[in-house]
Motif scaffolding. Structure first.
Motif, PDB file in Angstrom:
ATOM      1  N   LEU A 160       0.834  -1.198   0.000  1.00 53.01           N
ATOM      2  CA  LEU A 160       0.000   0.000   0.000  1.00 53.01           C
ATOM      3  C   LEU A 160       0.872   1.252   0.000  1.00 53.01           C
ATOM      4  O   LEU A 160       0.667   2.173  -0.803  1.00 53.01           O
ATOM      5  CB  LEU A 160      -0.858   0.029   1.268  1.00 53.01           C
ATOM      6  CG  LEU A 160      -2.255  -0.565   1.258  1.00 53.01           C
ATOM      7  CD1 LEU A 160      -2.891  -0.379   2.622  1.00 53.01           C
ATOM      8  CD2 LEU A 160      -3.105   0.120   0.206  1.00 53.01           C
ATOM      9  N   PHE A 183       0.920   3.918  -3.028  1.00 54.20           N
ATOM     10  CA  PHE A 183       0.266   5.194  -2.755  1.00 54.20           C
ATOM     11  C   PHE A 183       1.256   6.350  -2.817  1.00 54.20           C
ATOM     12  O   PHE A 183       0.988   7.383  -3.430  1.00 54.20           O
ATOM     13  CB  PHE A 183      -0.411   5.146  -1.388  1.00 54.20           C
ATOM     14  CG  PHE A 183      -1.202   6.385  -1.073  1.00 54.20           C
ATOM     15  CD1 PHE A 183      -2.380   6.650  -1.750  1.00 54.20           C
ATOM     16  CD2 PHE A 183      -0.766   7.284  -0.112  1.00 54.20           C
ATOM     17  CE1 PHE A 183      -3.120   7.779  -1.480  1.00 54.20           C
ATOM     18  CE2 PHE A 183      -1.506   8.430   0.168  1.00 54.20           C
ATOM     19  CZ  PHE A 183      -2.677   8.666  -0.521  1.00 54.20           C
ATOM     20  N   THR A 208      -0.342  -6.542  -3.513  1.00 54.39           N
ATOM     21  CA  THR A 208      -1.075  -5.363  -3.065  1.00 54.39           C
ATOM     22  C   THR A 208      -0.694  -4.145  -3.899  1.00 54.39           C
ATOM     23  O   THR A 208      -1.559  -3.383  -4.340  1.00 54.39           O
ATOM     24  CB  THR A 208      -0.776  -5.072  -1.578  1.00 54.39           C
ATOM     25  OG1 THR A 208      -0.895  -6.290  -0.859  1.00 54.39           O
ATOM     26  CG2 THR A 208      -1.712  -4.047  -1.031  1.00 54.39           C
ATOM     27  N   VAL A 215      -3.302  -1.972  -6.141  1.00 54.60           N
ATOM     28  CA  VAL A 215      -3.567  -0.575  -5.795  1.00 54.60           C
ATOM     29  C   VAL A 215      -3.137   0.354  -6.931  1.00 54.60           C
ATOM     30  O   VAL A 215      -3.842   1.304  -7.270  1.00 54.60           O
ATOM     31  CB  VAL A 215      -2.856  -0.206  -4.474  1.00 54.60           C
ATOM     32  CG1 VAL A 215      -2.956   1.284  -4.220  1.00 54.60           C
ATOM     33  CG2 VAL A 215      -3.466  -0.977  -3.328  1.00 54.60           C
ATOM     34  N   ARG A 242      -5.039   3.507  -8.536  1.00 54.57           N
ATOM     35  CA  ARG A 242      -4.513   4.698  -7.880  1.00 54.57           C
ATOM     36  C   ARG A 242      -4.956   5.974  -8.586  1.00 54.57           C
ATOM     37  O   ARG A 242      -5.247   6.980  -7.946  1.00 54.57           O
ATOM     38  CB  ARG A 242      -2.983   4.580  -7.866  1.00 54.57           C
ATOM     39  CG  ARG A 242      -2.205   5.808  -7.499  1.00 54.57           C
ATOM     40  CD  ARG A 242      -2.077   5.928  -5.999  1.00 54.57           C
ATOM     41  NE  ARG A 242      -1.411   7.165  -5.622  1.00 54.57           N
ATOM     42  CZ  ARG A 242      -2.035   8.331  -5.546  1.00 54.57           C
ATOM     43  NH1 ARG A 242      -3.312   8.436  -5.848  1.00 54.57           N
ATOM     44  NH2 ARG A 242      -1.377   9.413  -5.160  1.00 54.57           N
ATOM     45  N   LEU A 297      -8.523   2.228  -0.849  1.00 54.57           N
ATOM     46  CA  LEU A 297      -7.626   1.461  -1.724  1.00 54.57           C
ATOM     47  C   LEU A 297      -7.522  -0.019  -1.341  1.00 54.57           C
ATOM     48  O   LEU A 297      -7.613  -0.892  -2.200  1.00 54.57           O
ATOM     49  CB  LEU A 297      -6.231   2.094  -1.722  1.00 54.57           C
ATOM     50  CG  LEU A 297      -6.148   3.485  -2.369  1.00 54.57           C
ATOM     51  CD1 LEU A 297      -4.751   4.071  -2.196  1.00 54.57           C
ATOM     52  CD2 LEU A 297      -6.492   3.409  -3.852  1.00 54.57           C
ATOM     53  N   LEU A 298      -7.343  -0.285  -0.059  1.00 55.25           N
ATOM     54  CA  LEU A 298      -7.077  -1.672   0.345  1.00 55.25           C
ATOM     55  C   LEU A 298      -8.158  -2.680  -0.086  1.00 55.25           C
ATOM     56  O   LEU A 298      -7.829  -3.758  -0.574  1.00 55.25           O
ATOM     57  CB  LEU A 298      -6.846  -1.750   1.865  1.00 55.25           C
ATOM     58  CG  LEU A 298      -6.374  -3.113   2.381  1.00 55.25           C
ATOM     59  CD1 LEU A 298      -5.075  -3.532   1.729  1.00 55.25           C
ATOM     60  CD2 LEU A 298      -6.193  -3.096   3.898  1.00 55.25           C
ATOM     61  N   ALA A 315      -7.663  -4.519  -3.214  1.00 58.16           N
ATOM     62  CA  ALA A 315      -6.614  -5.522  -3.307  1.00 58.16           C
ATOM     63  C   ALA A 315      -7.058  -6.822  -2.640  1.00 58.16           C
ATOM     64  O   ALA A 315      -6.333  -7.800  -2.650  1.00 58.16           O
ATOM     65  CB  ALA A 315      -5.338  -5.003  -2.651  1.00 58.16           C
TER      66      ALA A 315
END
Lengths: 284, 316
Positions: A106, A110, A165, A169, A173, A196-197, A200
């Protein structure tokens, strides 16, 4: 509003999973093995540790379905108890790897930039080691035992979760709703974990199932090499290593724990396949 | 192309260095060192004597100094000597590396001759009973620990049928026949496990290609099914397979550590394992550097093969 839209695909995926034969068979195998490990003291016909030398190295019989080992201990009882170690090592280590790995993934996706480069280079280096060699070195470092098995396996399998992940993401994004979310004043942490999580989650669940299978294989390999939990408490890999010396005399003492490993790993692989078909039809 | 290769080699250097630094630190963080291991074998030895031994091996120096000294020597081609036996590492590696390479190459060969036909057949008969049987075989192969398969093979072919030796190694120079006899079971145990993974990739990759437009075109213009399968589909389906081989090479090397142990083969994996157990640092460092370097090298070769089978891929 949010709830219904996030639950529906999950329910649909669950229904698809329950309709795939491999998913169901895998799930049933896993449940049976877990239950027998949890209730081992009740199910196992004999004490797994107590020595009983007059019954040593017996073949399969009515009293001992898969015979006894060199100390006269019932192989079946030792297998049922041995599942406790293999399964708990796998579960704890893969939980740790999932939490740490997905968190790093993540962050990398990110924030991008040097954080991304740092995390991914580190992951690449870890993944360029043969897993078992790294695990051996780590177990040597921590000293063999339950917790060092857990840490070693968690450490070597963090990388795949970071990658999965990050990839999931990264693919969303730049979506507008992520931007909108941030523009509306959502904090970075909220965006990371709430927005976001969840995207995934599907690939992560598949990865968890398959890595549980790998973790059991690695645990068995390390125990086979004598780097697992110490005797007399049984673990499957250690039983194979111990009984192997009597392979010609009583092969069942070696074959049975190997079959136990195969059955549970097969279960996780089946479930993984079923989950992949259910959660991500594109991957089929 | 040459530039691309040079760049890849250049990029591999930090990875190799990282691997080395981790090994170096990890080995020295392990409780106990070679001196305590040696002393453990010989009984009580005074603290002064142990300190003297550490000084002799250079183990009293700070870790970064040890690392610089070792790196400096390694760059000149000297990997040091085993602390325990005094034998040069390079000499041992030169003897052991061919064993591991032979094992991995034979395993890969066995894996490919099993998995490519199975994967293609499964894809061409998608949904049939044959497809289901092959899929189950592949899933079982993914679920069996290589060392357990090895033991089962020993039980069947050595103890029951008495066809093949259960353990040991004979160098190729001595007798090719005896060498291969000893390598059959280890390579099959490792190769069968690998073939399971590759069968699945070949099948799914073949299915994807068979659904492509150009395959339909080839069929429509009247090419025989055979030609379509082999000329058009298989060639393209093998591209992802080659990537997987590159990636699986690491696990193949890893698997060989345990298989070498099962069959008492004097390979690099067993060397590394002994080194770790005895805290013989130079052995571990030497073994790790050769394992990591061969992994990187194989992935470079994979890149090269790519451009050969797929002319669209051009490295600038």
């Amino acid at each position: 509003m949010l709830k219904t839209s996030s639950q529906k695909p999950a329910v649909a995926a669950m229904q698809r999973l329950l309709r795939s034969p491999s998913g169901i068979i895998g799930l049933i195998i896993i449940i049976i093995v877990f239950l027998s490990a949890i209730f081992a003291p009740i199910i196992a016909p004999y004490d797994p540790i107590e020595l009983n030398t007059k019954d040593r190295l017996q073949g399969p019989s009515q009293n001992h379905i898969v015979g006894t080992d060199q100390y006269g201990r019932d192989t079946l009882s030792r297998i049922i108890h041995g599942g406790r170690i293999s399964l708990s090592v796998a579960l704890i280590s893969i939980s740790l790897a999932t939490i740490i790995g997905s968190f790093l993934g993540l962050l990398a996706a990110f924030y991008g930039g040097w954080i991304d480069i740092l995390i991914m280079r580190f992951t690449d280096i870890l993944l360029s080691f043969p897993v078992i060699l790294l695990a051996i070195a780590l177990v040597a470092f921590f000293g063999s035992g339950f917790s060092s098995l857990v840490f070693a396996i968690a450490f070597v399998y963090t990388g795949p979760f970071t990658r999965v992940t990050r990839a999931a993401v990264l693919s969303i994004r730049e979506e507008l709703y992520v931007e909108a979310n941030l523009a509306l004043g959502a904090s970075n942490i909220r965006t990371l974990f709430i927005t976001l999580l969840p995207n995934a989650l599907a690939p992560l669940i598949i990865e968890v199932t398959l890595r549980l299978a790998y973790a059991i294989l690695i645990e068995a390999g390390l125990s086979f090499l004598g780097l697992g939990t110490p005797p007399p408490a049984p673990s499957w890999g250690q039983m194979i290593a111990e009984n192997r010396r009597f392979l010609a005399l009583s092969p069942w003492a070696t074959i049975a724990p190997g079959l136990a490993i195969m059955v549970i790993v097969f279960g996780f692989n089946l479930l993984g396949d079923g989950l992949r078909d259910a959660l991500d039809p594109r991957l089929k | 192309m040459l530039f691309y290769l040079l760049r890849q080699i250049f990029l591999a250097i930090p990875a190799l260095l990282g691997v080395l630094i981790i090994t170096f630190l990890l080995m020295r963080a392990v409780p106990g060192d070679v001196v305590t291991q040696l002393v453990g074998l010989e009984g009580n030895v005074s603290q002064e004597r142990m300190d003297e031994m550490r000084r002799m091996f250079g183990l009293d120096l700070p870790v970064h100094v040890q690392f610089r000294q070792w790196m400096g020597a390694a760059l000149k081609g000297d990997l040091g000597s085993s602390i325990r036996t005094g034998r040069p590492i390079l000499q041992d590696l030169a003897m052991r590396f061919p064993v591991t390479i032979e094992l991995t190459v034979l395993s890969l060969f066995i894996a490919l001759i099993i998995s490519i036909p199975l994967g293609v057949v499964a894809a061409l008969n998608r949904g049939s009973l044959l497809d289901a049987v092959i899929s189950i075989f592949a899933l079982l192969g993914l679920s069996i620990p290589g060392f357990f398969l090895g033991i089962l093979l020993i039980l069947l072919f050595s103890l029951e049928l008495r066809l093949l030796p259960p353990a040991g190694y004979v160098p190729i120079q001595e007798s090719l026949y005896q060498n291969l006899r000893h390598m059959v079971l280890p390579s099959v145990s490792l190769g069968l496990v690998l073939s399971a993974a590759i069968t699945r990739i070949v099948r799914s990759s073949m299915l994807e290609i068979l659904a492509r437009d150009y395959v339909r075109t080839a069929r429509a213009k009247g090419l025989s099914a055979r030609k379509v399968t082999y000329r058009h589909a298989l060639r393209n389906a093998l591209i992802p397979v080659i990537t997987v081989i590159g990636l699986q090479f690491g696990s193949l090397l890893g698997g060989s550590i345990i298989i070498e142990q099962v069959f008492s083969l004097p390979g690099v994996g067993r060397f590394a394992l002994d080194g770790i157990n005895l805290r013989d640092y130079p052995i571990v460092q030497g073994a790790v550097i050769i394992i990591a370097a061969s992994f990187i090298l194989v992935n470079l070769i994979v890149d090269l093969i790519y451009s050969l089978i797929d002319p669209r891929i051009r490295y600038a």
